[in-house]
Scaffold this active site. Structure first.
Site, PDB file in Angstrom:
ATOM      1  N   ASN A  84       3.535   4.338  -4.577  1.00 18.61           N
ATOM      2  CA  ASN A  84       2.806   4.782  -5.764  1.00 18.61           C
ATOM      3  C   ASN A  84       2.537   3.636  -6.729  1.00 18.61           C
ATOM      4  O   ASN A  84       1.639   3.727  -7.583  1.00 18.61           O
ATOM      5  CB  ASN A  84       3.587   5.883  -6.490  1.00 18.61           C
ATOM      6  CG  ASN A  84       3.639   7.174  -5.684  1.00 18.61           C
ATOM      7  OD1 ASN A  84       2.646   7.549  -5.050  1.00 18.61           O
ATOM      8  ND2 ASN A  84       4.781   7.848  -5.703  1.00 18.61           N
ATOM      9  N   ASN A  85       3.305   2.546  -6.613  1.00 19.01           N
ATOM     10  CA  ASN A  85       3.105   1.398  -7.499  1.00 19.01           C
ATOM     11  C   ASN A  85       1.718   0.788  -7.345  1.00 19.01           C
ATOM     12  O   ASN A  85       1.231   0.100  -8.247  1.00 19.01           O
ATOM     13  CB  ASN A  85       4.153   0.321  -7.217  1.00 19.01           C
ATOM     14  CG  ASN A  85       5.545   0.747  -7.646  1.00 19.01           C
ATOM     15  OD1 ASN A  85       5.700   1.589  -8.531  1.00 19.01           O
ATOM     16  ND2 ASN A  85       6.565   0.176  -7.021  1.00 19.01           N
ATOM     17  N   ARG A  86       1.086   1.019  -6.200  1.00 22.87           N
ATOM     18  CA  ARG A  86      -0.242   0.450  -5.959  1.00 22.87           C
ATOM     19  C   ARG A  86      -1.234   0.869  -7.045  1.00 22.87           C
ATOM     20  O   ARG A  86      -2.135   0.112  -7.399  1.00 22.87           O
ATOM     21  CB  ARG A  86      -0.758   0.899  -4.591  1.00 22.87           C
ATOM     22  CG  ARG A  86      -2.112   0.339  -4.221  1.00 22.87           C
ATOM     23  CD  ARG A  86      -2.664   1.012  -2.983  1.00 22.87           C
ATOM     24  NE  ARG A  86      -1.913   0.695  -1.789  1.00 22.87           N
ATOM     25  CZ  ARG A  86      -2.123  -0.392  -1.042  1.00 22.87           C
ATOM     26  NH1 ARG A  86      -3.044  -1.266  -1.384  1.00 22.87           N
ATOM     27  NH2 ARG A  86      -1.409  -0.591   0.044  1.00 22.87           N
ATOM     28  N   ASN A  92       4.347   6.923   2.705  1.00 19.96           N
ATOM     29  CA  ASN A  92       3.048   6.852   3.374  1.00 19.96           C
ATOM     30  C   ASN A  92       2.055   7.694   2.574  1.00 19.96           C
ATOM     31  O   ASN A  92       2.446   8.412   1.645  1.00 19.96           O
ATOM     32  CB  ASN A  92       3.171   7.393   4.811  1.00 19.96           C
ATOM     33  CG  ASN A  92       2.092   6.844   5.728  1.00 19.96           C
ATOM     34  OD1 ASN A  92       0.971   6.575   5.301  1.00 19.96           O
ATOM     35  ND2 ASN A  92       2.439   6.665   7.001  1.00 19.96           N
ATOM     36  N   ASP A 111      -4.720  -5.000   1.067  1.00 19.97           N
ATOM     37  CA  ASP A 111      -3.429  -5.354   1.654  1.00 19.97           C
ATOM     38  C   ASP A 111      -3.352  -6.853   1.890  1.00 19.97           C
ATOM     39  O   ASP A 111      -4.330  -7.486   2.304  1.00 19.97           O
ATOM     40  CB  ASP A 111      -3.229  -4.612   2.974  1.00 19.97           C
ATOM     41  CG  ASP A 111      -3.010  -3.125   2.766  1.00 19.97           C
ATOM     42  OD1 ASP A 111      -2.715  -2.723   1.623  1.00 19.97           O
ATOM     43  OD2 ASP A 111      -3.158  -2.357   3.743  1.00 19.97           O
ATOM     44  N   ASN A 126       7.152  -5.278  -4.921  1.00 21.04           N
ATOM     45  CA  ASN A 126       7.968  -4.072  -4.785  1.00 21.04           C
ATOM     46  C   ASN A 126       9.460  -4.338  -4.615  1.00 21.04           C
ATOM     47  O   ASN A 126      10.285  -3.544  -5.049  1.00 21.04           O
ATOM     48  CB  ASN A 126       7.465  -3.224  -3.612  1.00 21.04           C
ATOM     49  CG  ASN A 126       6.512  -2.135  -4.068  1.00 21.04           C
ATOM     50  OD1 ASN A 126       6.154  -2.075  -5.239  1.00 21.04           O
ATOM     51  ND2 ASN A 126       6.098  -1.283  -3.151  1.00 21.04           N
ATOM     52  N   ASP A 152      -2.121  -8.529   4.166  1.00 18.65           N
ATOM     53  CA  ASP A 152      -2.212  -9.025   5.541  1.00 18.65           C
ATOM     54  C   ASP A 152      -3.608  -8.885   6.131  1.00 18.65           C
ATOM     55  O   ASP A 152      -3.803  -9.070   7.327  1.00 18.65           O
ATOM     56  CB  ASP A 152      -1.201  -8.304   6.435  1.00 18.65           C
ATOM     57  CG  ASP A 152      -1.294  -6.786   6.315  1.00 18.65           C
ATOM     58  OD1 ASP A 152      -2.314  -6.288   5.800  1.00 18.65           O
ATOM     59  OD2 ASP A 152      -0.339  -6.096   6.725  1.00 18.65           O
ATOM     60  N   ASN A 200      10.867   0.542  -5.355  1.00 14.11           N
ATOM     61  CA  ASN A 200      10.046   0.272  -4.177  1.00 14.11           C
ATOM     62  C   ASN A 200       9.369   1.567  -3.729  1.00 14.11           C
ATOM     63  O   ASN A 200       9.947   2.376  -3.001  1.00 14.11           O
ATOM     64  CB  ASN A 200      10.918  -0.290  -3.051  1.00 14.11           C
ATOM     65  CG  ASN A 200      10.088  -0.632  -1.815  1.00 14.11           C
ATOM     66  OD1 ASN A 200       8.869  -0.757  -1.892  1.00 14.11           O
ATOM     67  ND2 ASN A 200      10.760  -0.797  -0.689  1.00 14.11           N
ATOM     68  N   ASP A 245      -3.042   6.387  -0.045  1.00 15.58           N
ATOM     69  CA  ASP A 245      -4.495   6.289  -0.001  1.00 15.58           C
ATOM     70  C   ASP A 245      -5.134   7.636   0.343  1.00 15.58           C
ATOM     71  O   ASP A 245      -6.210   7.968  -0.156  1.00 15.58           O
ATOM     72  CB  ASP A 245      -4.930   5.224   1.007  1.00 15.58           C
ATOM     73  CG  ASP A 245      -4.224   5.353   2.344  1.00 15.58           C
ATOM     74  OD1 ASP A 245      -3.332   6.213   2.477  1.00 15.58           O
ATOM     75  OD2 ASP A 245      -4.561   4.575   3.266  1.00 15.58           O
TER      76      ASP A 245
END
Length: 740
Positions: free
Chosen positions: A557-559, A662, A575, A530, A577, A554, A665
């Site tokens: 929505n790029n997900r 945010n 994710d 991003n 992490d 950045n 999902d």
């Protein structure tokens, strides 16, 4: 002037000054149960849940964990695994179809016990491809011959079960046709001969036709070349033959006629190289004959070698090794053939105009299962000794054996010599018990757990005990086979792992890629970058291809950007992490393949109330249901999900995601729920998961309450646009014990 000693006080009489305080009952119980508690905790290192019958996988026995895979190519020297070709078997399962093609679990589902599948041979009859292979019966520890059939060029296989079972071990089922009849020459060296069987009802019923040679031959094949029939095999009756794998040749005018030995038998021996035993069917390509051999000299196990036969006559034989390589899986034991292969059969497939090959493979070496179990139980033994030692040192356990255990018996003895022997034995036993009691007295109460120093000792030992028990449990329960994929109707597939990140989280990404790239069903990792400087290729250590997709803006929505380069139907959004075991990914992938129209993930959430409020997993469990799955760790059909996300209908929702930075999902869950009246989310409980952002300090949502407040606002906006999302999906609804 002497003075009389003072009388001891009552307190001094009750507790002598030289004895440490005895341990209370609760501490004694805690020490005694420590190993059991640690064992229960350490199961997290292995498979957390029992496998339902439909998902059972083959584990490794003393001989390994063999299975068979399919390869295709435009020549025998250019074979690629079937997943490379992107073949889909039907609309309801994930694609591409992936190896292994046949495993012992498939044979077991056909109603025949099996612990591995090896030495596959093909027989092509019209559009049907038959595979014959050795399957080991775990009850009798004997090899039988089983068969499977494929009618879609090797993409899927239907098990036919065991087709040949004798009173001795069978393997290496070489099948060929002659004079409009179909024959099989399986290895039967345990019976001391080489037998020829004829098919009465192909492929299920076979009858002994004749004994070809009264010799214990292994890995035997019969080929028709230059007007003669040649039988190649390794004769174990020769001196040292079993150890060095010598190759011998016989020739004849037909497979049924008497066989004549080659003038220079054995024609090849270990004096030159270690790969003379046959490793599959010889094949003819561009007019040349090639022999396949197995090389067992390397430390990594067996491998395949190919030799070009330059001279083959009754008096002379000459072959030279030619380059042949099928890429070795970098996933090692996480791949079905990561450790070794020792058999290959290739044939021209007329219906598809390609060469098809079947190869066996193993993910572990022969002794791995026995070795791991032995080490695990040895660690358990050390743990038990330390538990007893710690208990003795703090006085929680007293090692005192009663001497009556070795008291002389009083019954009458007629045999004086026997009575004397018994007396000596009892005397030695009494000395041993006395020594043990003295040792127990020396150990007893040496650590006073009420002092800070004693507590440090106890805490350190308990940590060591917990670590050892976890380690032993991992060796026993989390070893061979635990890293493998879960089949559905004997079929496997692969998925793409997609993660979104930026430059401040690069250290997370490096661990992420190195760990997940080894998971069995991961085909490719796509990194959505991003912002910041993207990593160069050598910065990421991976066992699969890694593609970094640099974005211009950045935004979250790029997900879900539509990506035509993704080569699998299934995408797991994860994710960078989040760290969890590969087995958790495999279980989630299995559930998604059963429900490819849903979002399948590991973090359930519940939205309810008026106005709608975003609630966590603990609350969802208290209420008995969930209606959302976080896409930070979830499987989905990328074509279905991404097109819904970028539809015109979702435009307002995407603007909301950008305004809050945010809820991407949450939006996707609304889009799925809006498109179906049935369940659109499935939960799979992870064995364990670690949020690495807590260590890096770069978490996107560090303030949980503020994060949940923003998501509740998103719920209110999305519900007005896309409808309500309050229908609950209850826990433990699938019946596989993976969603409780």
């Amino acid at each position: 002037m002497s003075s009389s000693p003072r009388p001891a006080t009552a307190a001094q009489r009750r507790r002598p000054h030289h004895s440490p305080p005895s341990a209370p009952a609760y501490l004694c119980a805690a020490i005694t149960l420590l190993a059991l508690v640690a064992a229960a905790f350490s199961r997290a290192l292995g498979p957390r849940f029992p496998h339902p019958p439909a998902t059972r996988r083959c584990g490794a026995d003393a001989e390994g964990s063999w299975s068979a895979g399919v390869f295709l190519g435009d020549s025998p020297f250019n074979l690629k695994p079937i997943e490379h070709w992107g073949i889909s078997n039907d609309e309801g399962a994930a694609w591409p179809v992936a190896n292994p093609a046949v495993t012992c679990a498939d044979v077991a589902e056909a109603g025949f016990p099996s612990s591995f599948v090896a030495n596959p041979f093909l027989f092509i009859q019209g559009d049907a491809i038959y595979m014959f292979f050795e399957t080991k019966n775990p009850v009798t520890s004997q090899g039988d011959i089983a068969a499977a059939v494929s009618k879609d060029s090797g993409a899927t296989w239907q098990q036919l079960g065991v087709v040949l079972d004798e009173d001795w071990h069978l393997s290496y089922p070489y099948v060929f046709s002659y004079d409009n009849k179909i024959y099989m020459v399986p290895e039967s060296s345990k019976n001391g001969d080489l037998r020829l069987y004829r098919a009465l009802d192909f492929p299920l019923t076979w009858k002994l036709e004749k004994i070809l040679l009264e010799k214990p031959l292994v890995d035997s094949v019969i080929i028709n070349f230059q007007g003669s029939y040649w039988l190649l095999g390794s004769d174990l009756s020769s001196y040292g033959g079993k150890q060095n794998g010598e190759l011998s040749i016989w020739y004849s005018s037909s497979p049924l006629a008497p066989w004549n030995p080659h003038r220079h038998n054995p024609i090849l021996s270990m004096a030159n190289r270690p790969s003379f035993r046959n490793g599959g069917r010889p094949f003819i390509y561009d007019g040349n004959l090639y022999r396949i051999g197995k090389d067992s000299a390397g430390v990594s196990g067996h491998s395949i070698k190919v030799f070009k036969v330059e001279i083959l006559t009754a008096n002379e034989y000459k072959e030279v090794e030619v380059p042949f390589a099928i890429d070795k899986p970098p996933k090692e034991k996480h791949a079905w053939n990561g450790a070794r292969s020792h058999h290959l059969d290739v044939q021209w497939l007329q219906s598809s105009q390609v060469w098809i090959g079947v190869m066996d493979g193993d993910r572990v070496s022969s002794s791995d299962s026995v070795h791991l179990m032995t080490v695990g139980y040895m660690i358990y033994g050390v743990t038990l000794v330390l538990v007893l030692l710690l208990g003795g040192l703090i006085g929680a356990i007293k090692c005192t054996l009663p001497l009556r255990w070795c008291a002389p018996q009083t019954e009458k003895r007629d045999d004086f010599f026997h009575a004397k022997q018994q007396f000596v034995l009892q005397y030695k036993l009494s000395l041993l018990i006395s020594s043990l009691n003295k040792l127990g007295s020396l150990l007893g109460g040496r650590i006073d757990y009420r002092t800070w120093k004693g507590r440090v000792y106890v805490a350190v030992v308990i940590l060591i005990l917990t670590f050892l028990t976890c380690l032993g449990t991992h060796y026993i329960y989390g070893g061979n086979g635990a890293e493998g994929p879960y089949p559905i109707k004997g079929r496997y597939s692969q998925f793409t792992l997609l993660t979104m990140t930026y430059d401040a989280r690069l250290w997370n990404l490096k661990m992420f890629v190195e760990h997940y790239s080894k998971c069995a069903s991961v085909r490719e990792i796509v990194v959505v970058w991003n912002k910041g400087r993207p990593p160069v290729q050598n910065e990421l250590k991976s066992a699969v291809p890694v593609r970094v997709r640099v974005e211009d803006k950045n935004t979250l929505n790029n997900r879900f950007n539509i990506d035509e380069e993704i080569k699998t139907r299934a995408v797991m959004e994860l994710d960078d992490d989040i760290m969890m075991p590969c087995d958790d990914l495999e279980r989630g992938f299995k559930v998604w393949r059963e429900h490819p129209d849903r979002i399948v993930g590991y973090y359930p959430r519940l939205s309810e109330g008026t106005p709608l409020e975003y609630r966590n997993e603990r609350y969802a469990r208290q209420q008995g249901g969930y209606n959302m799955i976080l896409t930070g760790a979830a499987f989905m059909d990328h074509d279905l999900a991404f097109k819904r996300y970028w539809s015109e209908k979702a435009e307002v929702g995407r603007e909301t995601v950008d305004s809050f930075f945010n809820c991407e999902d949450v939006l996707l869950n609304f889009l799925f729920a809006n498109a179906s009246s049935m369940s659109t989310a499935e939960y799979v409980k992870p064995t364990w998961a670690i949020d690495m952002s807590k260590f890096s300090g770069v978490a996107i949502s560090r303030n949980t309450q503020a994060h949940y407040h923003v998501r509740s606002k998103c719920l209110a906006e999305f519900s007005e646009i896309y409808g309500n999302l309050t229908a609950k999906r209850f826990f433990s609804s699938r019946g596989d014990d993976w969603d409780v």
